[in-house]
Design an enzyme around this catalytic site. Structure first.
Site, PDB file in Angstrom:
ATOM      1  CG  HIS A  53      -2.997 -29.590 -30.279  1.00 56.37           C
ATOM      2  ND1 HIS A  53      -3.877 -28.722 -29.668  1.00 56.37           N
ATOM      3  CD2 HIS A  53      -3.622 -30.796 -30.317  1.00 56.37           C
ATOM      4  CE1 HIS A  53      -4.987 -29.394 -29.354  1.00 56.37           C
ATOM      5  NE2 HIS A  53      -4.848 -30.650 -29.735  1.00 56.37           N
ATOM      6  CD  GLU A  74      -8.189 -31.135 -30.418  1.00 52.31           C
ATOM      7  OE1 GLU A  74      -7.871 -31.870 -29.487  1.00 52.31           O
ATOM      8  OE2 GLU A  74      -7.446 -30.959 -31.411  1.00 52.31           O
TER       9      GLU A  74
END
Ligand code: DHB
Ligand code: FE
Length: 280
Positions: free
Chosen positions: A12, A240
């Site tokens: 992202h 993440e």
């Protein structure tokens, strides 16, 4: 009952959004990255999910370091794209799947996962970029969204095993929702990157490629790794990747990897995608 359509893992990185905003999609630098998403975009457009559950972390835009929920869930009817300091983006608001999200809230608390319940939330690049990578730049998003936010910013972050268990619970929750809607679960973040400290700029393409190759076929290794292992192998922000385990935990033990893609570096990050489908 609702159906789990597929699981998608994706980066992202905010520079992806910046590249789109600046019209650089087809530049020599970015085209190979974006082109790698085309098969997955086509598959999703053909299979038409109704709801996207997007597992991501806020990056200090809606929660700052004074209040950091380990787990949060959006139950709003609408989400605005967060302004991360560059001004508003030409991205439509996201329509919430609020009734489904309240069902998830019930099932989560019942299963001893207690989220912060968000009736109002601006969603940052962690959600915006995966949506743009999968659905392009529509006038209106073709799916309703449910944001699930995981703290991967302020230590202690949750364990990989906990993320997996959340995925197992979400699978049961999706399949006990009494509509025939199709649900795409998206795990976002990574791949390897470190934005701070002595190793700032660190990426690990070898570990990234292995992750992309094995997250579908052999997730055991990643579920049983420690958080410290993630930081060492993928960098402090590369950790993440634990959010992909929520998506992978939703899926069957045996999955078909429909498409995968890896590109490095995107900005200072290893970037890529997998699209997984259950066999039956
Ligand atoms: C960057 C930020 C992110 O949230 C991420 O996942 C990767 C890269 C960045 O600022 O470069
Ligand atoms: Fe991030």
């Amino acid at each position: 009952m609702a159906k789990l359509l597929a699981g998608l893992g994706t980066s992202h990185v905010p520079s992806i959004a910046a590249a789109l905003d600046k019209g650089l999609r087809d530049s020599a630098e970015w085209k190979p990255f974006f082109d790698g998403y085309i098969p997955a975009q086509k598959w999703v457009a053909d299979h038409k999910p109704d709801i996207a559950v997007v597992v991501y972390n806020d990056h200090g835009n809606s929660f700052f370091l004074d209040r950091v929920p380990t787990l949060a869930l959006g139950v709003a009817e609408n989400y605005r794209p967060a302004d991360e300091g560059w001004g508003p983006r030409a991205v439509p608001d996201f329509q919430g799947a609020d009734d489904f999200a309240w069902h998830l809230a019930d099932r989560m608390v019942e299963g001893h996962f207690d989220p912060l319940i968000c009736r109002e939330l601006d969603v940052d690049h962690g959600l915006q970029v995966p949506m743009e990578l999968v659905f392009g730049r529509p006038e209106a998003w073709p799916v309703k969204v449910v944001p699930i936010l995981i703290n991967t910013i302020q230590y202690p972050i949750p364990t990989p095993q906990r993320m997996w268990d959340l995925g197992r619970l979400l699978r049961r929750a999706i399949e006990s929702y009494p509509t025939d809607e199709k649900v795409l679960v998206m795990g976002t973040g990574g791949l390897s990157h470190q934005l701070q400290g002595a190793r700032a700029g660190f990426i690990n393409p070898t570990a990234d490629r292995e992750w992309i190759a094995r997250i579908g076929s052999d997730p055991e290794r990643y579920r049983t790794m420690s958080r410290e292992d993630y930081v060492e192998e993928f960098g402090s922000e590369g950790a993440e990747l634990i959010m992909w385990l929520v998506m992978r935990g939703c899926m069957d033990e045996t999955v078909n990897t429909l498409f995968d893609h890896y590109f490095a570096p995107a900005s200072m990050t290893g970037a890529g995608m997998v699209l997984l489908e259950n066999m039956r």
